[in-house]
Structures are given as C-alpha cells and as structure tokens.
Design an enzyme around this catalytic site. Structure first.
Site, PDB file in Angstrom:
ATOM      1  N   ASP A  21       0.870  -1.181   0.000  1.00  0.00           N
ATOM      2  CA  ASP A  21       0.000   0.000   0.000  1.00  0.00           C
ATOM      3  C   ASP A  21       0.904   1.226   0.000  1.00  0.00           C
ATOM      4  O   ASP A  21       2.124   1.121   0.176  1.00  0.00           O
ATOM      5  CB  ASP A  21      -0.906  -0.017   1.235  1.00  0.00           C
ATOM      6  CG  ASP A  21      -1.851   1.184   1.300  1.00  0.00           C
ATOM      7  OD1 ASP A  21      -2.381   1.576   0.245  1.00  0.00           O
ATOM      8  OD2 ASP A  21      -2.047   1.746   2.386  1.00  0.00           O
ATOM      9  N   SER A  22       0.284   2.405  -0.142  1.00  0.00           N
ATOM     10  CA  SER A  22       1.062   3.637  -0.091  1.00  0.00           C
ATOM     11  C   SER A  22       1.479   3.990   1.334  1.00  0.00           C
ATOM     12  O   SER A  22       2.405   4.781   1.524  1.00  0.00           O
ATOM     13  CB  SER A  22       0.243   4.791  -0.680  1.00  0.00           C
ATOM     14  OG  SER A  22      -0.931   4.996   0.085  1.00  0.00           O
ATOM     15  N   CYS A  84      -4.247  -1.447  -1.947  1.00  0.00           N
ATOM     16  CA  CYS A  84      -4.347  -0.010  -2.200  1.00  0.00           C
ATOM     17  C   CYS A  84      -5.322   0.179  -3.347  1.00  0.00           C
ATOM     18  O   CYS A  84      -5.122  -0.375  -4.436  1.00  0.00           O
ATOM     19  CB  CYS A  84      -2.970   0.552  -2.573  1.00  0.00           C
ATOM     20  SG  CYS A  84      -2.997   2.290  -3.078  1.00  0.00           S
ATOM     21  N   GLU A 164      -2.878   9.354   8.221  1.00  0.00           N
ATOM     22  CA  GLU A 164      -1.427   9.181   8.298  1.00  0.00           C
ATOM     23  C   GLU A 164      -0.812  10.084   9.373  1.00  0.00           C
ATOM     24  O   GLU A 164       0.237   9.770   9.927  1.00  0.00           O
ATOM     25  CB  GLU A 164      -0.784   9.474   6.931  1.00  0.00           C
ATOM     26  CG  GLU A 164      -1.081   8.430   5.863  1.00  0.00           C
ATOM     27  CD  GLU A 164      -0.259   7.162   6.018  1.00  0.00           C
ATOM     28  OE1 GLU A 164       0.746   7.182   6.758  1.00  0.00           O
ATOM     29  OE2 GLU A 164      -0.622   6.140   5.407  1.00  0.00           O
ATOM     30  N   CYS A 196     -10.957   2.873   0.118  1.00  0.00           N
ATOM     31  CA  CYS A 196      -9.542   3.102   0.412  1.00  0.00           C
ATOM     32  C   CYS A 196      -9.234   2.290   1.662  1.00  0.00           C
ATOM     33  O   CYS A 196     -10.013   2.317   2.628  1.00  0.00           O
ATOM     34  CB  CYS A 196      -9.280   4.587   0.643  1.00  0.00           C
ATOM     35  SG  CYS A 196      -7.589   4.941   1.216  1.00  0.00           S
ATOM     36  N   HIS A 198      -7.232   2.792   3.915  1.00  0.00           N
ATOM     37  CA  HIS A 198      -7.055   3.625   5.111  1.00  0.00           C
ATOM     38  C   HIS A 198      -8.379   3.815   5.860  1.00  0.00           C
ATOM     39  O   HIS A 198      -8.401   3.940   7.085  1.00  0.00           O
ATOM     40  CB  HIS A 198      -6.525   5.013   4.731  1.00  0.00           C
ATOM     41  CG  HIS A 198      -5.067   5.076   4.411  1.00  0.00           C
ATOM     42  ND1 HIS A 198      -4.532   4.532   3.269  1.00  0.00           N
ATOM     43  CD2 HIS A 198      -4.022   5.628   5.095  1.00  0.00           C
ATOM     44  CE1 HIS A 198      -3.231   4.754   3.254  1.00  0.00           C
ATOM     45  NE2 HIS A 198      -2.885   5.418   4.339  1.00  0.00           N
TER      46      HIS A 198
END
Length: 276
Positions: A21-22, A84, A164, A196, A198
């Site tokens: 993932d990012s 992702c 993040e 997403c 996240h």
C-alpha cells in the site's frame, strides 16, 4: 490484454504472502490476514515516501506499483495483495502483466464490487481517493455484474493525510467526515463502500455519522476471504506454521507510521527501510 496461463506449480504453502500500500492503510488488510489466516507468513511494503497515491498521476502509480511487485517477487512471495485502491484502479493490469501468471494477484476493488453486486443494493456510494474515483473502476466493476445498481463515487482526499497524521477519533476527522458525507451526491445511498484501505481506521466514526441508515462495507474481510479461497484452490494455504514471520518494509521511515502501524498490527512491528 491476453491473460497469461497461471502456473503455480513452483510455489509452496510456506512462502509468504506479499502485500503493499502507499502507507498504513494496507495494514488493515494485513491485520485481517493475520486474523483469518494466522499461520501465514507476510511481507508488507508501505510506500511512505510517495503517499498519498491518490494525488499522483496514473504513470507515477504504475511505476511505484510495478517496482514494489518486483520486490515482493524477489522476496519469494506466493501471492501479491494490492492493498491499495489507487494502485488497483491505475496499475492492476500492469502488475498482472509483470507477474506473468507466476503468482496470484488479489486486488481490493473487484472482490468487493462483485460481492456488492450480488447482494440487495439499489443505491451504492463509494468514497475514495481522487485517483480511484477518476478511474471509475468501482462503478464499472459493480455494474458489470449488475447493471441495475446506481453507483455514485465521491473523492475524499483529505482523509488519508489525516489518518497518516494520526488523527483518528479526533475533531479534525469528525469535521472532515461530516463535510464529505453530507455531500448531496451521497444523499440517497443505502450502502457505502470504503474505497480506500485507510478508511476502515475511521469506520466507527463513519458509522456514527450514519447511525443505522446506511450499511457501511468494510472491505478487508471480503478481500482476505477471496485470498483464502484462491490459496485453498491451489493448495497454497499454510496450515502447519506455528510461528509465522512478519516482515515490514517502508520507503521512508516516519515516526507517525511507526506509531500508527503498531496500534494497528501490534508492538512487534520492526520497520525496515527499502528504497525502490
């Protein structure tokens, strides 16, 4: 794209599952793998140097994703999970071409879209990064299976940076969620897909906004169920491993990532720097 014939005869169950993932979002999928497949070894790559992917061009995302997939192949992974949505929406085809049928590739959009398409839904909303929304892949994938479902997609770019930065259950995320979910586009939805990886970190706040009015789809469980079925089909499930190994790599070590990743996956996380 002509699909390469799959040949997994050289793989064995003891090899790790690769996941990328990012940033920390993919750890929601890794955590679900740990819960549902507790004997599996994992290699995780968080491309923290280039996050968020949702703000990058398609060409940049393809470059990041293929370099990471190459690294996971070099780490002898038996499967690659693209954890992702932005990478799936923009680079799935290129990763599959790179892998060339050697290992299964599991993404985070198609399993969710297929499940939603075959359940009772009429109006479905998707919140995701700009890169995912602009690709239209959720709408295309859902309507490929069920053309009667109305799908609306809304870009929610401020959520990933907030997560993040560690703003969970915080007035900042409350305000961002309220502003996004109050958008008229989502006014009549019955179901919301968190597009997403996240976003499941904010699922309680999102559910709190809706109460019981909207069903919120938490994708990691659906994705890992798909992974499990594929590994089982090819006799690649690791069933005899009492001490699974977890390796974590990032392209840039940040204090925030270290702190949040331990909250998500546990204090045993040791981050290794790997610049690709």
């Amino acid at each position: 794209m002509k699909k390469k014939k799959e040949d997994y005869s050289d793989l064995n169950a003891q090899q790790p599952i690769g996941i990328f993932d990012s940033g920390v979002g993919g750890l929601t999928v890794a955590r679900e793998i740990k819960r549902m497949l507790p004997q599996e070894n994992l290699v995780y790559f968080g491309d923290t140097k280039h996050l968020p992917y949702g703000e990058k061009s398609r060409e940049a995302i393809v470059g990041y994703a293929t370099r990471i997939a190459t690294f996971l192949l070099e780490k002898n992974c038996k499967a690659i999970v693209i954890a992702c949505n932005s990478a799936t929406a923009n680079a799935l085809k290129e990763v599959i071409e790179l892998v060339d049928g050697r290992v299964p590739v599991i993404d985070v959009i198609n399993p969710v879209a297929e499940k939603v398409a075959f359940e009772i839904h009429t109006n479905v909303g998707v919140i995701a990064t700009k890169a995912t929304v602009y690709s239209g892949l959720y709408r295309k994938s859902i309507r490929k299976h069920n053309k009667f479902i109305k799908v609306v997609e809304l870009a929610t770019p401020m959520l990933v940076p907030a997560i993040e930065e560690g703003f969970r259950n915080h007035p900042i995320t409350h305000a961002i969620i309220y502003n996004y979910l109050s958008n008229n586009k989502l006014k009549n939805i019955e179901t919301l897909i968190l597009g997403c990886t996240h976003y499941p970190l904010l699922i309680n706040e999102i559910k709190q906004f809706y109460g019981n009015r909207v069903r919120v789809i938490d994708s990691p469980g659906i994705v890992v169920t798909e992974l499990k079925q594929i590994l089982d089909k090819h006799q690649l499930l690791n069933t005899g491993n009492k001490s699974p190994e977890y390796e974590f790599y990032v392209s840039d070590i940040t204090r925030n990532f270290e702190k949040i990743s331990k909250k998500i996956f546990g204090n045993a996380i040791v981050l290794n720097l790997k610049v690709l």
